[in-house]
Design an enzyme around this catalytic site. Structure first.
Site, PDB file in Angstrom:
ATOM      1  N   HIS A 313       0.841  -1.193   0.000  1.00 39.32           N
ATOM      2  CA  HIS A 313       0.000   0.000   0.000  1.00 39.32           C
ATOM      3  C   HIS A 313       0.874   1.240   0.000  1.00 39.32           C
ATOM      4  O   HIS A 313       1.957   1.226   0.599  1.00 39.32           O
ATOM      5  CB  HIS A 313      -0.930   0.025   1.228  1.00 39.32           C
ATOM      6  CG  HIS A 313      -2.079   0.955   1.061  1.00 39.32           C
ATOM      7  ND1 HIS A 313      -1.984   2.300   1.364  1.00 39.32           N
ATOM      8  CD2 HIS A 313      -3.320   0.753   0.581  1.00 39.32           C
ATOM      9  CE1 HIS A 313      -3.134   2.865   1.087  1.00 39.32           C
ATOM     10  NE2 HIS A 313      -3.963   1.964   0.609  1.00 39.32           N
ATOM     11  N   ASP A 370      -7.942  -5.478  -0.008  1.00 35.42           N
ATOM     12  CA  ASP A 370      -8.445  -6.340  -1.078  1.00 35.42           C
ATOM     13  C   ASP A 370      -8.056  -7.804  -0.912  1.00 35.42           C
ATOM     14  O   ASP A 370      -8.523  -8.651  -1.661  1.00 35.42           O
ATOM     15  CB  ASP A 370      -7.930  -5.831  -2.433  1.00 35.42           C
ATOM     16  CG  ASP A 370      -8.520  -4.476  -2.777  1.00 35.42           C
ATOM     17  OD1 ASP A 370      -9.726  -4.299  -2.555  1.00 35.42           O
ATOM     18  OD2 ASP A 370      -7.779  -3.601  -3.247  1.00 35.42           O
TER      19      ASP A 370
HETATM   20  N1  CMC Z   1       4.161  -7.527  -4.833  1.00 33.11           N
HETATM   21  C1  CMC Z   1       5.514  -7.463  -5.028  1.00 33.11           C
HETATM   22  N2  CMC Z   1       6.247  -6.349  -4.868  1.00 33.11           N
HETATM   23  C2  CMC Z   1       5.608  -5.232  -4.482  1.00 33.11           C
HETATM   24  C3  CMC Z   1       4.214  -5.221  -4.239  1.00 33.11           C
HETATM   25  C4  CMC Z   1       3.496  -6.413  -4.426  1.00 33.11           C
HETATM   26  N3  CMC Z   1       2.167  -6.465  -4.226  1.00 33.11           N
HETATM   27  N4  CMC Z   1       3.835  -3.982  -3.876  1.00 33.11           N
HETATM   28  C5  CMC Z   1       4.960  -3.221  -3.870  1.00 33.11           C
HETATM   29  N5  CMC Z   1       6.021  -3.988  -4.221  1.00 33.11           N
HETATM   30  C6  CMC Z   1       7.436  -3.566  -4.272  1.00 33.11           C
HETATM   31  C7  CMC Z   1       7.742  -2.727  -5.504  1.00 33.11           C
HETATM   32  O1  CMC Z   1       8.162  -3.552  -6.580  1.00 33.11           O
HETATM   33  C8  CMC Z   1       8.821  -1.818  -4.991  1.00 33.11           C
HETATM   34  O2  CMC Z   1      10.024  -2.566  -4.922  1.00 33.11           O
HETATM   35  P1  CMC Z   1      11.460  -1.840  -5.186  1.00 33.11           P
HETATM   36  O3  CMC Z   1      11.596  -0.846  -4.073  1.00 33.11           O
HETATM   37  O4  CMC Z   1      12.437  -2.940  -5.145  1.00 33.11           O
HETATM   38  O5  CMC Z   1      11.354  -1.196  -6.540  1.00 33.11           O
HETATM   39  C9  CMC Z   1       8.410  -1.543  -3.548  1.00 33.11           C
HETATM   40  O6  CMC Z   1       7.652  -2.693  -3.159  1.00 33.11           O
HETATM   41  C10 CMC Z   1       7.566  -0.278  -3.372  1.00 33.11           C
HETATM   42  O7  CMC Z   1       6.436  -0.400  -4.238  1.00 33.11           O
HETATM   43  P2  CMC Z   1       5.825   0.779  -5.108  1.00 33.11           P
HETATM   44  O8  CMC Z   1       5.276   0.227  -6.378  1.00 33.11           O
HETATM   45  O9  CMC Z   1       6.823   1.894  -5.215  1.00 33.11           O
HETATM   46  O10 CMC Z   1       4.661   1.245  -4.151  1.00 33.11           O
HETATM   47  P3  CMC Z   1       3.443   2.180  -4.549  1.00 33.11           P
HETATM   48  O11 CMC Z   1       3.101   2.923  -3.326  1.00 33.11           O
HETATM   49  O12 CMC Z   1       3.746   2.971  -5.766  1.00 33.11           O
HETATM   50  O13 CMC Z   1       2.278   1.142  -4.942  1.00 33.11           O
HETATM   51  C11 CMC Z   1       0.528  -0.435  -4.695  1.00 33.11           C
HETATM   52  C12 CMC Z   1       1.302   0.722  -4.044  1.00 33.11           C
HETATM   53  C13 CMC Z   1      -0.700  -0.753  -3.809  1.00 33.11           C
HETATM   54  C14 CMC Z   1       0.021  -0.036  -6.069  1.00 33.11           C
HETATM   55  C15 CMC Z   1       1.456  -1.685  -4.776  1.00 33.11           C
HETATM   56  O14 CMC Z   1       1.818  -2.106  -3.484  1.00 33.11           O
HETATM   57  C16 CMC Z   1       0.821  -2.837  -5.542  1.00 33.11           C
HETATM   58  O15 CMC Z   1       0.934  -2.889  -6.783  1.00 33.11           O
HETATM   59  N6  CMC Z   1       0.098  -3.786  -4.846  1.00 33.11           N
HETATM   60  C17 CMC Z   1      -0.624  -4.834  -5.533  1.00 33.11           C
HETATM   61  C18 CMC Z   1      -1.966  -4.307  -6.014  1.00 33.11           C
HETATM   62  C19 CMC Z   1      -2.951  -4.100  -4.878  1.00 33.11           C
HETATM   63  O16 CMC Z   1      -3.131  -4.952  -4.028  1.00 33.11           O
HETATM   64  N7  CMC Z   1      -3.653  -2.940  -4.902  1.00 33.11           N
HETATM   65  C20 CMC Z   1      -4.673  -2.617  -3.917  1.00 33.11           C
HETATM   66  C21 CMC Z   1      -4.242  -1.497  -3.014  1.00 33.11           C
HETATM   67  S1  CMC Z   1      -5.366  -1.337  -1.571  1.00 33.11           S
HETATM   68  C22 CMC Z   1      -6.845  -0.771  -2.249  1.00 33.11           C
HETATM   69  C23 CMC Z   1      -6.771   0.672  -2.552  1.00 33.11           C
HETATM   70  O17 CMC Z   1      -6.907   1.475  -1.626  1.00 33.11           O
HETATM   71  O18 CMC Z   1      -6.530   1.004  -3.720  1.00 33.11           O
END
Ligand code: CMC
Length: 434
Positions: A313, A370
């Site tokens: 998140h 989720d």
């Molecule tokens: N699986 C594997 N790696 C992950 C995941 C995941 N679910 N989420 C984040 N990471 C890694 C990402 O690759 C990055 O690694 P590095 O630092 O080595 O590059 C690090 O963790 C930070 O991630 P980010 O993409 O910079 O984080 P963000 O804040 O931009 O994205 C997110 C947040 C929710 C989109 C992401 O965690 C994700 O894609 N999760 C899976 C989709 C999901 O479950 N979404 C629902 C969110 S809750 C409902 C809502 O409120 O929307």
């Protein structure tokens, strides 16, 4: 609840290219100290912040997420307390008006939302006749919400606030009907009829699961579980869909146009659409028989776009406040309604494997809202494609509250700047004969 940032002694100074710039420091009621960078443009500077992770574009007094502690507050109240003690419409009232309703105010609000006079125009009903069974229900909801611009008799422009309030009440009244109709289209069965004498959640469930001519009332445990889920989803600060709503509304577009755009933003698999993707992922794990460690390794592989859905998140750096409540609801409801669902067991084992893995520990990635919600929706009997529309049902309350807040405060059109990476000025090559 966290206290606000410590008293700051004065402006921050920024030294760039030999120039020193003073930036005002603002302290919100809760959360990180804010540097006011609105004067940077005068110095030929801007802030580069992909995904707006550290940029506050609006002031808001509705919801606060404490990501470090995994807590979520609606108007100061912890969400887990509201989720088990209040109806979804009472919480919608809290978000919209700032205080929990008295019994009389709650009755009056329910009467407004459930007003039989707010039935859908036949034009919108007919829209659902034109939707193919293969269409995603989020597209149906977005189109139907946009169509309120044409078929609702109220003016949904953003000011004065009474207009947004009226349009918001119509949205809360209409969305469960849209979702119920979308469910009928998916199943290829005739539409049910909303029964306005029923409770909001009960009516939605009967609309989805009754057979024509035979109203099927949901059992109490199912209605209670869905009410809890709607409360937990009701608002969440400036998430992608609410930020979209505010961005669209900032241009002066109508409330319905803004809400329709928010529905589209919510559909994405990184946002609300993750609840559908989690079940797809768990089903694939079950069908493939692959060990869970292989799935976790795939999610860690930077050359593979796959991510563990329902994990991670932007704000929470520990278990999502909502996920804790949902996990328990899932355990209770699945035991009652679908004790043989193998996906719950896979989900629990996957959570265990991921939470013990250094990759997830070091990045502070935990289950989000989720991860378990789809298991509950499945147990109730909803097909996967309906999961994100159920998120819309809850989040609509927050969207109404945010637009009402916008209508009472200053508005400046949303227009982020860019970090330009294209060519610098060049001359168009001359064409022979021109
Ligand atoms: N699986 C594997 N790696 C992950 C995941 C995941 N679910 N989420 C984040 N990471 C890694 C990402 O690759 C990055 O690694 P590095 O630092 O080595 O590059 C690090 O963790 C930070 O991630 P980010 O993409 O910079 O984080 P963000 O804040 O931009 O994205 C997110 C947040 C929710 C989109 C992401 O965690 C994700 O894609 N999760 C899976 C989709 C999901 O479950 N979404 C629902 C969110 S809750 C409902 C809502 O409120 O929307």
């Amino acid at each position: 609840m966290p206290s606000s940032a410590p008293e700051n002694n004065g402006p921050a100074t920024l030294a760039v290219g030999g120039e020193t710039i003073e930036l005002a420091v603002d302290r919100p009621a809760l959360g990180r100290t804010m540097l006011d960078v609105s004067s940077l443009g005068q110095h030929g500077l801007a802030v580069y912040d992909p995904g707006y992770a550290d940029t506050a574009a609006y002031q808001s007094g509705i919801t606060f997420v404490d990501g470090e502690a995994g807590r979520l507050y609606f108007r100061g109240y912890p969400v887990e307390q509201l989720a088990t003690s209040h109806s979804f419409l009472e919480v919608a009232y809290l978000l919209m008006y700032g205080e929990l309703p008295s019994p009389q105010q709650a009755d009056d609000f329910v009467a407004k939302v459930r007003d039989p006079g707010l039935v859908l125009h036949v034009g919108i009903e007919r829209l659902f006749d034109t939707f193919p069974q293969s269409m995603h229900p989020m597209a149906m909801l977005s189109i139907a919400t946009e169509a309120l611009n044409a078929y609702a008799d109220d003016d949904a422009s953003l000011s004065p606030v009474a207009r947004v309030e009226r349009a918001g009440i119509r949205l809360l009244s209409s969305v469960p009907v849209f979702a119920g109709y979308a469910h009928s289209v998916l199943r290829g069965v005739p539409r049910g009829r909303s029964n306005r004498s029923l409770d909001y959640v009960e009516d939605f469930l009967q609309l989805c699961f009754s057979v024509p001519g035979h109203e099927q009332l949901p059992d109490e445990a199912t209605a209670r579980a869905l009410n809890t889920l709607l409360v937990l989803h009701a608002d969440h600060e400036l998430n992608c869909s609410t930020a979209t709503l505010r961005m669209v509304a900032s241009s002066g577009a109508s409330f319905y146009a803004s809400a329709s755009a928010a529905i589209n933003a919510l559909w994405g698999p990184l946002h609300g659409g993750a609840n559908q993707e989690v079940i797809r992922m768990l089903q694939e794990i079950k069908d493939s028989g692959k060990p869970l460690s292989a799935i976790v390794d795939k999610a860690k592989d930077k050359n593979d776009p796959f991510r563990l859905m329902g994990f991670g998140h932007r704000v929470y750096k520990t278990t999502d406040a909502r996920a804790r409540v949902i996990r328990q609801v899932a355990l209770d409801l699945v035991e009652k309604l679908a004790p043989a669902d193998p996906l719950l067991e896979i989900a629990m084992k996957l959570e265990e494997v991921a939470l013990a893995d250094d990759y997830f520990i070091s990045r502070r990635l935990y289950p989000n809202v989720d991860f378990y919600s789809g298991i509950i929706y499945r147990a109730i009997g909803f097909p996967d494609a309906m999961f994100t529309p159920l998120f819309v049902l809850g989040r609509s309350a927050g969207w109404v509250a945010h637009c009402m807040e916008m209508a009472t405060g200053p508005n400046r059109i949303g227009r982020p700047t860019q970090f330009y990476t294209g060519p610098t000025e060049r001359t168009v090559p001359s064409r022979p004969g021109v």
